[in-house]
Design a protein around this motif. Structure first.
Motif, PDB file in Angstrom:
ATOM      1  N   PHE A  25       0.871  -1.179   0.000  1.00  9.65           N
ATOM      2  CA  PHE A  25       0.000   0.000   0.000  1.00  9.65           C
ATOM      3  C   PHE A  25       0.903   1.222   0.000  1.00  9.65           C
ATOM      4  O   PHE A  25       1.449   1.597   1.029  1.00  9.65           O
ATOM      5  CB  PHE A  25      -0.912   0.001   1.232  1.00  9.65           C
ATOM      6  N   ASN A  27       1.913   5.260  -0.488  1.00  8.71           N
ATOM      7  CA  ASN A  27       1.362   6.574  -0.125  1.00  8.71           C
ATOM      8  C   ASN A  27       0.293   6.490   0.967  1.00  8.71           C
ATOM      9  O   ASN A  27      -0.631   7.297   0.999  1.00  8.71           O
ATOM     10  CB  ASN A  27       0.806   7.301  -1.352  1.00  8.71           C
ATOM     11  N   LEU A  28       0.417   5.519   1.839  1.00 12.97           N
ATOM     12  CA  LEU A  28      -0.510   5.376   2.961  1.00 12.97           C
ATOM     13  C   LEU A  28      -0.009   6.251   4.108  1.00 12.97           C
ATOM     14  O   LEU A  28       1.178   6.227   4.445  1.00 12.97           O
ATOM     15  CB  LEU A  28      -0.560   3.904   3.397  1.00 12.97           C
ATOM     16  N   HIS A  29      -0.879   7.067   4.684  1.00  9.47           N
ATOM     17  CA  HIS A  29      -0.471   7.935   5.789  1.00  9.47           C
ATOM     18  C   HIS A  29       0.006   7.092   6.971  1.00  9.47           C
ATOM     19  O   HIS A  29      -0.495   6.002   7.221  1.00  9.47           O
ATOM     20  CB  HIS A  29      -1.636   8.827   6.231  1.00  9.47           C
ATOM     21  N   GLU A  79      -6.712  -1.241  -7.252  1.00  5.05           N
ATOM     22  CA  GLU A  79      -6.524  -0.051  -6.436  1.00  5.05           C
ATOM     23  C   GLU A  79      -7.608  -0.004  -5.354  1.00  5.05           C
ATOM     24  O   GLU A  79      -8.709  -0.497  -5.556  1.00  5.05           O
ATOM     25  CB  GLU A  79      -6.645   1.222  -7.265  1.00  5.05           C
ATOM     26  N   ILE A  80      -7.236   0.623  -4.223  1.00  5.42           N
ATOM     27  CA  ILE A  80      -8.172   0.815  -3.124  1.00  5.42           C
ATOM     28  C   ILE A  80      -8.019   2.255  -2.653  1.00  5.42           C
ATOM     29  O   ILE A  80      -6.922   2.722  -2.406  1.00  5.42           O
ATOM     30  CB  ILE A  80      -7.870  -0.130  -1.946  1.00  5.42           C
ATOM     31  N   TRP A  81      -9.139   2.951  -2.534  1.00  9.66           N
ATOM     32  CA  TRP A  81      -9.124   4.308  -2.004  1.00  9.66           C
ATOM     33  C   TRP A  81      -9.398   4.233  -0.503  1.00  9.66           C
ATOM     34  O   TRP A  81     -10.373   3.650  -0.082  1.00  9.66           O
ATOM     35  CB  TRP A  81     -10.197   5.152  -2.690  1.00  9.66           C
ATOM     36  N   VAL A  82      -8.510   4.843   0.278  1.00 11.11           N
ATOM     37  CA  VAL A  82      -8.660   4.840   1.735  1.00 11.11           C
ATOM     38  C   VAL A  82      -9.035   6.222   2.187  1.00 11.11           C
ATOM     39  O   VAL A  82      -8.460   7.197   1.812  1.00 11.11           O
ATOM     40  CB  VAL A  82      -7.340   4.395   2.417  1.00 11.11           C
TER      41      VAL A  82
END
Length: 82
Positions: A25, A27-29, A79-82
């Motif tokens: 994942f 660019n995951l914060h 892709e998954i939008w979080v």
């Protein structure tokens, strides 16, 4: 010798479509780098097994990786939008 995952429908002559795959994942914060969030993200694909050491210790803050058991015969999101 081959090592295959056992299931209730195990057949030695048939190759299992269930394999462990590392999913990244990017660019995951950093506040999403906890076990509960990563486990929930892994459940989207199949059964989450573990996170890698760099993700668990937060030493690589630009990508999180989780090992997931996936049935490769099924379709999964790209892709998954979080």
């Amino acid at each position: 010798m081959r090592i295959l995952k056992w299931t209730p429908f195990f057949d030695i002559k048939e190759e299992s479509p269930i394999v462990p795959i590392w999913i990244s994942f990017s660019n995951l914060h950093i506040h999403f780098f906890n076990q509960k969030v990563l486990h929930a993200l892994g459940l989207i694909f199949e059964r989450p097994l573990q996170t890698d050491q760099a993700t668990a210790s937060r030493t690589r803050p630009f990508v999180a990786r989780i090992l997931v058991e996936v049935d490769i015969s099924k379709k999964h999101p790209k892709e998954i939008w979080v």
